[in-house]
Design a protein around this motif. Structure first.
Motif, mmCIF file in Angstrom:
data_model
loop_
_atom_site.group_PDB
_atom_site.id
_atom_site.type_symbol
_atom_site.label_atom_id
_atom_site.label_comp_id
_atom_site.label_asym_id
_atom_site.label_seq_id
_atom_site.Cartn_x
_atom_site.Cartn_y
_atom_site.Cartn_z
ATOM 1 N N ASN A 181 0.851 -1.193 0.000
ATOM 2 C CA ASN A 181 0.000 0.000 0.000
ATOM 3 C C ASN A 181 0.885 1.240 0.000
ATOM 4 O O ASN A 181 1.880 1.299 0.727
ATOM 5 C CB ASN A 181 -0.891 0.019 1.240
ATOM 6 C CG ASN A 181 -1.723 -1.240 1.376
ATOM 7 O OD1 ASN A 181 -2.778 -1.376 0.774
ATOM 8 N ND2 ASN A 181 -1.229 -2.193 2.170
ATOM 9 N N ASP A 182 0.521 2.220 -0.792
ATOM 10 C CA ASP A 182 1.319 3.437 -0.904
ATOM 11 C C ASP A 182 0.585 4.582 -0.208
ATOM 12 O O ASP A 182 -0.164 5.339 -0.826
ATOM 13 C CB ASP A 182 1.565 3.768 -2.378
ATOM 14 C CG ASP A 182 2.576 4.888 -2.566
ATOM 15 O OD1 ASP A 182 3.133 5.353 -1.554
ATOM 16 O OD2 ASP A 182 2.800 5.290 -3.731
ATOM 17 N N VAL A 183 0.772 4.674 1.111
ATOM 18 C CA VAL A 183 0.130 5.711 1.919
ATOM 19 C C VAL A 183 0.973 5.889 3.188
ATOM 20 O O VAL A 183 1.416 4.906 3.782
ATOM 21 C CB VAL A 183 -1.331 5.327 2.259
ATOM 22 C CG1 VAL A 183 -1.428 3.950 2.883
ATOM 23 C CG2 VAL A 183 -1.977 6.355 3.165
ATOM 24 N N PRO A 184 1.255 7.130 3.599
ATOM 25 C CA PRO A 184 2.049 7.328 4.822
ATOM 26 C C PRO A 184 1.374 6.730 6.043
ATOM 27 O O PRO A 184 0.146 6.658 6.132
ATOM 28 C CB PRO A 184 2.133 8.860 4.937
ATOM 29 C CG PRO A 184 1.853 9.381 3.573
ATOM 30 C CD PRO A 184 0.903 8.409 2.946
ATOM 31 N N VAL A 185 2.207 6.315 7.005
ATOM 32 C CA VAL A 185 1.723 5.813 8.296
ATOM 33 C C VAL A 185 2.400 6.631 9.392
ATOM 34 O O VAL A 185 3.632 6.674 9.464
ATOM 35 C CB VAL A 185 2.037 4.324 8.505
ATOM 36 C CG1 VAL A 185 1.425 3.841 9.829
ATOM 37 C CG2 VAL A 185 1.535 3.484 7.345
ATOM 38 N N LEU A 186 1.599 7.273 10.227
ATOM 39 C CA LEU A 186 2.122 8.054 11.341
ATOM 40 C C LEU A 186 2.081 7.197 12.596
ATOM 41 O O LEU A 186 1.006 6.841 13.082
ATOM 42 C CB LEU A 186 1.284 9.320 11.535
ATOM 43 C CG LEU A 186 1.764 10.295 12.603
ATOM 44 C CD1 LEU A 186 3.113 10.902 12.210
ATOM 45 C CD2 LEU A 186 0.730 11.388 12.842
ATOM 46 N N THR A 213 6.968 6.030 5.208
ATOM 47 C CA THR A 213 6.494 6.164 3.837
ATOM 48 C C THR A 213 7.212 5.127 2.980
ATOM 49 O O THR A 213 8.260 4.587 3.378
ATOM 50 C CB THR A 213 6.750 7.569 3.261
ATOM 51 O OG1 THR A 213 8.157 7.842 3.287
ATOM 52 C CG2 THR A 213 6.011 8.637 4.043
ATOM 53 N N ARG A 214 6.670 4.873 1.823
ATOM 54 C CA ARG A 214 7.241 3.846 0.960
ATOM 55 C C ARG A 214 8.610 4.255 0.409
ATOM 56 O O ARG A 214 9.497 3.403 0.256
ATOM 57 C CB ARG A 214 6.278 3.551 -0.191
ATOM 58 C CG ARG A 214 6.836 2.570 -1.205
ATOM 59 C CD ARG A 214 5.850 2.260 -2.311
ATOM 60 N NE ARG A 214 4.842 1.295 -1.892
ATOM 61 C CZ ARG A 214 3.945 0.760 -2.726
ATOM 62 N NH1 ARG A 214 3.914 1.120 -4.000
ATOM 63 N NH2 ARG A 214 3.068 -0.121 -2.292
ATOM 64 N N THR A 215 8.798 5.522 0.124
ATOM 65 C CA THR A 215 9.972 5.955 -0.643
ATOM 66 C C THR A 215 11.126 6.466 0.194
ATOM 67 O O THR A 215 12.196 6.754 -0.351
ATOM 68 C CB THR A 215 9.571 7.055 -1.638
ATOM 69 O OG1 THR A 215 8.989 8.150 -0.923
ATOM 70 C CG2 THR A 215 8.568 6.524 -2.651
ATOM 71 N N ARG A 216 10.947 6.587 1.528
ATOM 72 C CA ARG A 216 12.011 7.122 2.377
ATOM 73 C C ARG A 216 12.140 6.290 3.641
ATOM 74 O O ARG A 216 11.166 5.669 4.082
ATOM 75 C CB ARG A 216 11.722 8.581 2.760
ATOM 76 C CG ARG A 216 11.751 9.552 1.602
ATOM 77 C CD ARG A 216 11.432 10.970 2.074
ATOM 78 N NE ARG A 216 12.399 11.462 3.036
ATOM 79 C CZ ARG A 216 12.355 12.688 3.582
ATOM 80 N NH1 ARG A 216 11.354 13.508 3.276
ATOM 81 N NH2 ARG A 216 13.274 13.070 4.444
ATOM 82 N N PRO A 240 1.071 -2.944 -4.916
ATOM 83 C CA PRO A 240 2.372 -3.489 -4.531
ATOM 84 C C PRO A 240 3.535 -2.668 -5.075
ATOM 85 O O PRO A 240 3.466 -2.125 -6.188
ATOM 86 C CB PRO A 240 2.364 -4.898 -5.141
ATOM 87 C CG PRO A 240 0.909 -5.210 -5.341
ATOM 88 C CD PRO A 240 0.259 -3.904 -5.665
ATOM 89 N N ALA A 241 4.586 -2.568 -4.263
ATOM 90 C CA ALA A 241 5.811 -1.892 -4.712
ATOM 91 C C ALA A 241 6.452 -2.730 -5.806
ATOM 92 O O ALA A 241 6.424 -3.964 -5.784
ATOM 93 C CB ALA A 241 6.759 -1.714 -3.547
ATOM 94 N N ARG A 242 7.046 -2.036 -6.754
ATOM 95 C CA ARG A 242 7.708 -2.744 -7.862
ATOM 96 C C ARG A 242 9.197 -2.453 -7.845
ATOM 97 O O ARG A 242 9.618 -1.417 -7.411
ATOM 98 C CB ARG A 242 7.097 -2.301 -9.204
ATOM 99 C CG ARG A 242 5.611 -2.648 -9.306
ATOM 100 C CD ARG A 242 5.060 -2.313 -10.678
ATOM 101 N NE ARG A 242 3.623 -2.573 -10.769
ATOM 102 C CZ ARG A 242 3.087 -3.766 -10.963
ATOM 103 N NH1 ARG A 242 3.879 -4.798 -11.118
ATOM 104 N NH2 ARG A 242 1.775 -3.910 -11.023
#
Length: 242
Positions: A181-186, A213-216, A240-242
């Motif tokens: 899932n591509d959504v921030p989690v706090l 986050t997915r990218t950092r 899904p992340a690729r």
């Protein structure tokens, strides 16, 4: 919207809500009539009495939404709503069953202040998927209230470097969530909370939060950090992340 999203309602060494009482009383309207949603625990009367005992000395009238024949009508008669902690699956299932899922969302988006702790804070996110709880019941959907467009993980726990336990850490579980899932989690640690007023959001309380986050890599967010940019999130689930 006006939101006060607590990680927890009980803090070691403090009474119920005591650690956040100044923030809670400042958040609620003076002499507020508060609709309390007790469905995350099985004993609704005892839970409501506990909240009443904590808040009524501050001049807040507490009314359990279960104490009348129509929970939606009880909500509508109050100045603010408090959704308490417990089991998130049981809570969300009850919100669907009683019609409160839609009613709370409509009321809060129209300006009714929303106070929550733990499972109630999970309800403010788009989905239940980042709860720590066991699915003791099956709600009709994982879709929660979606008052904020990102995920929250209350009671966030840091890995213990001295632990011999080989199960997944909280960080590992949230990383797995972000793989799908591509959504921030706090991540809100004990004693911390998120305050949202309109288009402004800020981390507050006793301890920093942690943002995934997915990218950092995960980032520490000290108390007082402005996280308003998260309110512009466009969540993407089952991606899904690729």
């Amino acid at each position: 919207m006006d939101l006060l999203l607590l990680s927890n309602s009980t803090q070691h060494g403090h009474g119920y809500l005591e650690h956040a009482m100044a923030a809670v009383t400042a958040f609620l309207p003076p002499a507020a009539r508060l609709a309390f949603v007790p469905y995350a625990l099985a004993d609704h009367d005892t839970y409501t009495a506990r909240v009443r005992g904590a808040l009524e000395p501050a001049g807040i009238t507490v009314r359990g939404v279960h104490e009348g024949p129509d929970p939606v009508r009880e909500l509508a008669s109050c100045d603010a709503v408090f959704v308490g902690g417990g089991n998130s699956f049981r809570l969300l299932s009850a919100l669907y069953r009683t019609g409160l899922r839609d009613a709370i969302g409509t009321a809060v988006r129209a300006g009714t202040p929303y106070l929550s702790a733990s499972a109630g804070t999970n309800m403010a996110a788009p989905t239940l998927r980042t709860t720590n709880d066991m699915p003791i019941v099956q709600p009709p959907s994982f879709d929660a209230l979606g008052l904020v467009p990102f995920q929250i993980n209350p009671h966030y726990l840091d890995p213990d470097p001295h632990s011999t336990h080989k199960g997944e850490t909280r960080e590992e579980r949230l990383t797995e969530f972000l793989e799908e899932n591509d959504v921030p989690v706090l991540g809100l640690r004990e004693g911390s909370w998120l305050r949202v007023t309109g288009d402004h959001a800020q981390v507050d309380g006793e301890r920093p939060a942690r943002l995934f986050t997915r990218t950092r890599p995960p980032r520490e967010l000290p108390t007082g950090t402005d996280v308003s940019h998260l309110l512009a999130t466009a969540p993407r689930f089952d991606t899904p992340a690729r």
